[in-house]
Design an enzyme around this catalytic site. Structure first.
Site: not given
Length: 263
Positions: A113, A200, A221, A223, A225
């Protein structure tokens, strides 16, 4: 006597009908990972044969006498839940792979880009801008670092399974808890940054950021927190430092995390 694991039949082997006292519910459509068929079980007065006990850590004789190779409920609890370590290792491993994909997409886009540049000269790659480099390069470096960290973790886990050494098991518990929580949290944030870095175009489904984000989000989350797992790290190091009298280890690794948690 603590937590123990049993094999519990839930369906008739011939008719496949749900057995009495067992209720099965589907979890429904999820944010991601819908290829994984999650469900919920409810047991009401279900009797389990004694032979169905997974008795590696504790057993019950026919006369009802309980025996265990582990002396306390806490040790049996830790040993039973220790099987979750394998899941934490796999989550850390998979999360690094997802980070690699997201960073690769973002860096390749940034190279191709072009945007603005010196007057009357060709536009330059957005990756030449320092602001863009500050977004992507730390994530690229972290992907390399996490790659080697996860490989070390897998090697230690393999060694633990072969030897059943308690010291190695303790190390793997701390490593897997720390790396799983840190890597998955880092990757979750990085996916969003990578998407933003593609402007975008990054919002198009073809760029995969949406799928990566939704499928990976539950890793924080699974196994355990992440907040709780991070607390396991200083506790594990403190425990080892105390019983081994390695006070330099305590001062180096525990003081700052404990102060941070208090703050």
């Amino acid at each position: 006597m603590g937590i123990h694991a049993f094999i519990v039949p839930i369906r008739d082997l011939e008719t496949h009908a749900v057995l009495p006292g067992i209720e099965i519910n589907d979890c429904g459509h999820k944010i991601g990972l819908n290829g994984v068929d999650n469900g919920a079980l409810r047991f009401r007065s279900v009797r389990i044969p004694r032979d169905n006990l997974l008795n590696r850590f504790g057993d019950v004789a026919r006369d009802g006498k309980y025996t265990s190779s582990l002396p306390t409920i806490n040790k049996r609890f830790a040993a039973t839940l220790g099987e979750l370590v394998g899941g934490r290792v796999s989550l850390a491993y998979s999360s690094v792979g997802i980070l690699k994909v997201a960073v690769t997409i973002a860096v390749r886009y940034a190279l191709l880009r072009q945007q603005f540049g010196p007057p009357k000269q060709p536009e330059i790659s957005v990756l030449d801008y320092q602001s863009h480099q500050h977004k992507l390069m730390p994530m690229l470096a972290s992907a390399y670092a996490f790659h080697f960290a996860r490989q070390y973790l897998v090697d230690k886990y393999s060694e633990m399974k072969k030897t059943n050494d308690e010291d190695i098991s303790a190390d793997v518990h701390v490593l897997s808890s720390g790396l799983k929580s840190y890597i998955t949290s880092y990757t979750a944030k990085s996916i969003s940054i990578c998407r933003e870095s593609c402007g975008g175009h990054g919002y198009a489904a073809v760029n995969r950021f949406g799928g990566l984000r939704n499928d990976h989000d539950i890793f924080q989350t699974f196994e355990g927190d992440n907040t709780v797992l991070l607390q396991q790290v200083p506790i594990g190091i403190l425990y080892k430092a105390y019983f081994c009298n390695i006070w330099w280890l305590y001062l180096k690794y525990c003081t700052v995390p404990l102060i941070t948690m208090l703050l």
